[in-house]
Design an enzyme around this catalytic site. Sequence first.
Site, short mmCIF file in Angstrom:
data_model
loop_
_atom_site.label_atom_id
_atom_site.label_comp_id
_atom_site.label_asym_id
_atom_site.label_seq_id
_atom_site.Cartn_x
_atom_site.Cartn_y
_atom_site.Cartn_z
N ASP A 201 0.79 2.54 -1.78
CA ASP A 201 0.19 3.62 -2.57
C ASP A 201 -0.63 3.09 -3.75
O ASP A 201 -0.10 2.44 -4.64
CB ASP A 201 1.34 4.50 -3.08
CG ASP A 201 0.91 5.60 -4.04
OD1 ASP A 201 -0.28 5.99 -4.02
OD2 ASP A 201 1.78 6.06 -4.81
N HIS A 374 3.72 8.54 -9.45
CA HIS A 374 3.22 7.33 -8.78
C HIS A 374 3.37 6.12 -9.68
O HIS A 374 3.12 6.19 -10.89
CB HIS A 374 1.74 7.48 -8.42
CG HIS A 374 1.46 8.64 -7.51
ND1 HIS A 374 1.42 8.49 -6.14
CD2 HIS A 374 1.24 9.94 -7.76
CE1 HIS A 374 1.15 9.67 -5.59
NE2 HIS A 374 1.05 10.57 -6.55
#
Lengths: 597, 597
Positions: A201, A374
């Site tokens: 990611d 994140h």
Amino acid sequence: MTEDLEFEETNGNVSLVPLGGLGEFGLNMMVYETENDIIVIDTGFMLPNADMPGVDLIFPDIHYLVERKEKVRGILLTHGHEDHIGALFYVLRQLDVPVYGTQLTLAIASGRLREYNVLGKAQLNTVAPGDTVELGDFSAEFIHVTHSIPDTVAIALRTPVGIIVHTGDFKFDMTPIDGKMSDIQTLARLGSEGVHLLVSDSTNAERPGQTPSERSIYGTIDNIFQKADQKLFLCTFSSSLHRIQQFIELANVHRRLVAVTGRSLLNNVRTASELGYLNLNPDYLIDARDASMFKPHEVVILCTGSQGEPRSALSLMALDNHPFLKVERGDTVVMSARIIPGNEKAIGNVVNHLLRRGAKIHHERNANVHVSGHGSSEDLKLMLNLLQPKFFMPVHGEYQNLMRHAELAESVGIQSDNVKVAEDGELIRLTSETCEIFGREGRSGRVLVDGKPEFELEDIVLRDRIQLSEDGIVVPVIVLHSDTGADISTTDNKSNLENMLNGIEDVSGIVQTDIPSETGLNAGQIEIISRGFVYMDKSEELMEEAKEITRSVIENLSDEQKQETETVQDEIRGALRRFFSKQTQRSPLIFPVVMRV
Amino acid sequence: MTEDLEFEETNGNVSLVPLGGLGEFGLNMMVYETENDIIVIDTGFMLPNADMPGVDLIFPDIHYLVERKEKVRGILLTHGHEDHIGALFYVLRQLDVPVYGTQLTLAIASGRLREYNVLGKAQLNTVAPGDTVELGDFSAEFIHVTHSIPDTVAIALRTPVGIIVHTGDFKFDMTPIDGKMSDIQTLARLGSEGVHLLVSDSTNAERPGQTPSERSIYGTIDNIFQKADQKLFLCTFSSSLHRIQQFIELANVHRRLVAVTGRSLLNNVRTASELGYLNLNPDYLIDARDASMFKPHEVVILCTGSQGEPRSALSLMALDNHPFLKVERGDTVVMSARIIPGNEKAIGNVVNHLLRRGAKIHHERNANVHVSGHGSSEDLKLMLNLLQPKFFMPVHGEYQNLMRHAELAESVGIQSDNVKVAEDGELIRLTSETCEIFGREGRSGRVLVDGKPEFELEDIVLRDRIQLSEDGIVVPVIVLHSDTGADISTTDNKSNLENMLNGIEDVSGIVQTDIPSETGLNAGQIEIISRGFVYMDKSEELMEEAKEITRSVIENLSDEQKQETETVQDEIRGALRRFFSKQTQRSPLIFPVVMRV
């Protein structure tokens, strides 16, 4: 010998085909393929930008899968965010394959499957972190990671060429709200065993440092609760269940009742609390319609609209258009979410309107009311160092985020040649020795949907809309009379003209004229209609001239040319384009219609 | 007694009418008015957002001034940025009044006046900081302040009710590039004398601390020069002359030749160096067309495009569409400008494309390559404390910025009741004792321009464009035959149909049918044309059905109803709207055209 070689070249390899998420935020979907089998990780959608007028949803183009449907062994979901599961119903309509995901992920996904009538036939298989699923040449192990929604997993794939770890979205939250840390032990074990490829990611690759714990905003929100003496509106994404858990806890602490408004928020709160992912005392819940029955300081309202979405509860309240909720002087609004690039203007408008109503506003840019789900640079480096992969491929992000993540990978020692920045639709071939981008898959791309998902919006239609929005449209309508000797009375036409002019009130412009019938094909009536071009009240003269030009174009055509509709249209289009461009510097779509009687 | 009172109520007062800049960034324009005289400070324009398709420019609505044109004594300009001078040509076309500004400001303004043929008649009066101009009831003193463009002034107005200070844009740069500090002494003297009202720039009111000196980026850019071993592109606003001065100095230090590209940048560099505002050695300048003749490390290219404007040099280079400049692997690009909210997506796209070409990118978010020209919270407080005004009114910004500035004013001790947050079009009445917002001026607002400034874009046209862009347009064209006994041959019509279908290639859809002529008014031909609605190749069936519906609507009308064009149109519009909504969930503009023969 030849056979052996062939086996090495094909059977032993794994191909990756990113169908979305490499070059944009959203649309996350990755295909892993061997000679015999395909598995898919995630099926996300994307919401459109302002430069895609009238587009409701964007799906990845899945032709690649449909053409190989007999090879597809399953779809694996990492978590319940729409950019990872939002296209599932769209995919399952075209592919009848099993789906694997954790309990909460499947529960959230089921909502939309039900809505689109694919829940019945969907083969949903619940997995738990730690489980392993065998899917042909692949063996998939689910590994718990922390993110802004519970029950998120990374996936370790054992493949003929080695282990591939696909992280999905993650952060390393050391004090997660639900107490469930990222499974660092399993990740470290895989690293010791030897990871061939890491697919990770990149959302926050450009942020330095470490993403703080979800818990880090608790103090700020607590402080806002303490200071709020009127109504308190807490606005976040409907899927941010850790955030919602904190809001609910603080409401209890500060003895405020909780009203939840918005369908998606209500659905998620209900689902998550039924499954035990949200700890919720029903005694403190009230119906949002009843909120006004309580004193302002006795309630907190959970709502959506953090991105300034025009039909969200918050936007409606900002304009005082909400059916039963009202933001009033002294109320407090917390926008507890990321300001997504592209939404600044819409969010700014909502903030301005709320301020005009006298509310106090807390948002990401003026208070510590949001933290990302994140990992930032240091988290991404930790993932890289836990797994120590031979090859690395960044996913989830625009090109600049992928590039930055690639730099981070090199900074922790991954060989530069082994870091591959690919984009949607490229094919990546992985052998036990190499990892190469070796071409493009022609049929990848985006499917734009406006209205019903059956009606895919073709690029040409979108281009038309964009051109329409730039300068509008002009439709000259010309009736060509064959010389049939028919008596076309001018008086009759005059009364028709009056009908036309009187009859159309919401038309931005109609101009009509009569041209005497001569021999051959003749222009009997010319109308020029326009929308979105110029304001007709002020432009009568302009349209009169345009009409004259149209008439003279037709008169200057030979009878043979008049027979060719295309010629008539081209000539009119060209003449009017030059005329309007010179007079107005605008370039409307010009679309002549020739009718023959 | 009555007369005295009247005198007090009117003659002694000053009204403020903000025509722009209070509630948005840009459009800055403020009217100061006594019973006899009006002066105007600044005449800015604004560039449109993505939600205003096809709009090129936005001007303030100046009806208020035009209706009082005999009272207007002059226009005073604070500096040469387009959001303060961009509407000057538009205003001077309607008002023949003297303009006052500093040398550089007027020189920059003259460019656009020349372009629009108003330079000849413009009465431009050059003032220097320290000068005072008498304009009826007003006396205006020009005070030098630092900003991102040289020769910027604040204006102190002596009025019948006291001193009003209008700051314009400013920062307190303690080490300005041109060595000219903000005139703190004069501001302090005014503060001692007693300022009645301060009208001050709110652009950065939400930023904490102090805005760093323009000089603070020198080191970063120097470092980038040192590391760049290929071409170096420096991108900024064409008016950021202090920035450009630093670029030129560093190019000299690092022995790179300077190429300037872009019309506005070239004009400003030429004007500023002619007037001595830019120190430029012509020996180091090369024509941008010749840049490719030098080695990459020998040149630096100054260009515009920091906001991702599609036709700018940088955007063209990003897509490899520039006629003579190319960004190649190893080149360095510096975007030395603010990322203006609303432009994130466009800027992000340019960055992604430049990265794909292998360039290194430095921008505001990853390097210290930009500093604002507007004061932050502490600068604004310094201005407030220097002037110690009785009343305060924040200008230049969206509502949230004005509100934040109001909070800052209260934080330094301005009485809460004396802080007035007004918006465009409100009238503020200032007496020697009071300052009150007492109403709205009806005719204020925005003028949208698309193409030539003569063609103002009416709201209805913009609304049409937005609706067109959402779902496109459908134009059913119906030919109604009067029963004249005319022989309308079906064969003829068929060949016409073929003509139509063959002839139009760029049409997203045409469907045509023939209806036998009966008695009375009959539908002879029905066509349905659409743009931006659905893709016709896939929607033939849909349009066939729509055509059938149109036919049956007409057939079910009485002969009397058929005579009424409006009725025919309404019925068709209603039926098709319901049909398309049900079938596609889209709501195109439906615009029936009835032709009678």
